[in-house]
Design an enzyme around this catalytic site. Structure first.
Site, PDB file in Angstrom:
ATOM      1  N   ALA A 126       0.812  -1.216   0.000  1.00 31.66           N
ATOM      2  CA  ALA A 126       0.000   0.000   0.000  1.00 31.66           C
ATOM      3  C   ALA A 126       0.848   1.271   0.000  1.00 31.66           C
ATOM      4  O   ALA A 126       0.337   2.362   0.222  1.00 31.66           O
ATOM      5  CB  ALA A 126      -0.902   0.001   1.238  1.00 31.66           C
ATOM      6  N   ASN A 194       2.676  -3.105   7.806  1.00 30.66           N
ATOM      7  CA  ASN A 194       3.620  -3.496   6.765  1.00 30.66           C
ATOM      8  C   ASN A 194       4.077  -2.306   5.935  1.00 30.66           C
ATOM      9  O   ASN A 194       5.192  -2.299   5.408  1.00 30.66           O
ATOM     10  CB  ASN A 194       2.991  -4.563   5.861  1.00 30.66           C
ATOM     11  CG  ASN A 194       2.981  -5.932   6.512  1.00 30.66           C
ATOM     12  OD1 ASN A 194       3.973  -6.370   7.076  1.00 30.66           O
ATOM     13  ND2 ASN A 194       1.850  -6.601   6.459  1.00 30.66           N
ATOM     14  N   HIS A 224      -2.430   6.919   5.122  1.00 29.25           N
ATOM     15  CA  HIS A 224      -1.052   7.081   5.565  1.00 29.25           C
ATOM     16  C   HIS A 224      -0.518   8.434   5.096  1.00 29.25           C
ATOM     17  O   HIS A 224      -0.687   8.807   3.931  1.00 29.25           O
ATOM     18  CB  HIS A 224      -0.161   5.970   4.986  1.00 29.25           C
ATOM     19  CG  HIS A 224      -0.701   4.588   5.192  1.00 29.25           C
ATOM     20  ND1 HIS A 224      -0.738   3.971   6.416  1.00 29.25           N
ATOM     21  CD2 HIS A 224      -1.242   3.706   4.312  1.00 29.25           C
ATOM     22  CE1 HIS A 224      -1.268   2.764   6.284  1.00 29.25           C
ATOM     23  NE2 HIS A 224      -1.585   2.592   5.016  1.00 29.25           N
TER      24      HIS A 224
END
Length: 273
Positions: A126, A194, A224
């Protein structure tokens, strides 16, 4: 007439949200690659899923995959990572994974790959801008920070949340549940960070990569915010990942990044470093 090139055999360890999507793409056809075997903690469910895709392939233990495959896509639960990665790398296979947190927790697998001429490919997952972070790391990176905000449902089953008894059901305002290094975050949230682990591995290291994790009831996507300050560039990245319906903690783009990594193995033109 020249012989057709032999296809490289691909195995998938873990046939859940990510594994099934990757399997469908391989069965649909990828140049130079063929799906050869599956490993799953629930063999019957995996066999049924394969049958629904119109495929009849071996469903084996993780340790058996190297005897069937040249490339192994690791998308099993975090606690099964070593059971997949170690025998694959000892056999000189290529392992494609999005489990950056597991690599941080088990750094010996890098030497294992080197010793047996295997390879670990940490797919982008991602994380937007991984190529740029890696490029910046060739010079000097001064600081890397990351703030992850997820809907409470994406975090409520995280091991650290459960162990600490943090109640996320019904919260009405953003709640910071962690602040520290990416390495610490990987230890406490092995299945949830991750992205931060990959960022640490690509840049200044997990110890120097600062991470915050927030449960935010105002969000519907895993979000994020990343800032990288380097001598070559300043990067400000914002990523909003659409969660999968099967597992809200996994973004839809994660499986697509693994598929892209597979396609890149035999591509005549590869875009990005």
């Amino acid at each position: 007439m020249p012989e057709a090139p032999t296809k490289r055999r691909v195995g998938i360890a873990g046939f859940g949200t990510i594994g099934r999507k990757v399997g469908q793409a391989l069965l649909a056809g990828m140049p130079g690659l063929s799906l050869a075997a599956i490993s799953s903690g629930n063999r019957d469910r995996a066999a049924a899923a394969l049958q629904a895709m119109g495929a009849s392939l071996p469903v084996v233990d993780a340790a058996e995959l190297p005897s069937h495959c040249d490339i192994i896509v690791e998308c099993a639960p975090t606690d099964a990572f070593l059971a997949v990665a170690e025998p694959a790398l000892q056999a000189g296979c290529t392992v494609i994974t999005v489990s950056g947190a597991a690599i941080l927790q088990h750094p010996h697998i890098v030497e294992l790959a080197r010793e047996h001429r295997g390879q670990i490919i940490l797919a982008t997952g991602a994380l937007l801008g991984l190529d740029a972070v890696r490029a910046a790391a060739e010079g000097e990176i001064h600081s890397v920070t990351m703030v992850t905000r997820k809907p409470p449902k994406s975090l409520k089953k995280a091991r650290y949340i459960v162990e600490q008894g943090i109640e996320l059901e019904g919260i009405s305002a953003p709640l910071r549940v962690f602040a520290g290094s990416a390495r610490e975050g990987a230890e406490k949230f092995p299945a949830n960070v991750n992205v931060a682990a990959a960022l640490g591995l690509a840049g200044v290291g997990a110890e120097r990569t600062q991470l915050e994790i927030w449960a935010d009831p105002g969000l519907s996507r895993n979000t994020h915010f990343i800032t990288v300050d380097a001598d070559s560039a300043r990067l400000e990245l914002k990523i909003e990942n659409v969660p999968t319906e099967e597992n809200p903690g996994t973004g839809r783009i994660t499986a697509l990044s693994v598929i892209t990594a597979l396609r890149s193995l035999g591509a005549a033109l590869r875009v990005g470093s």
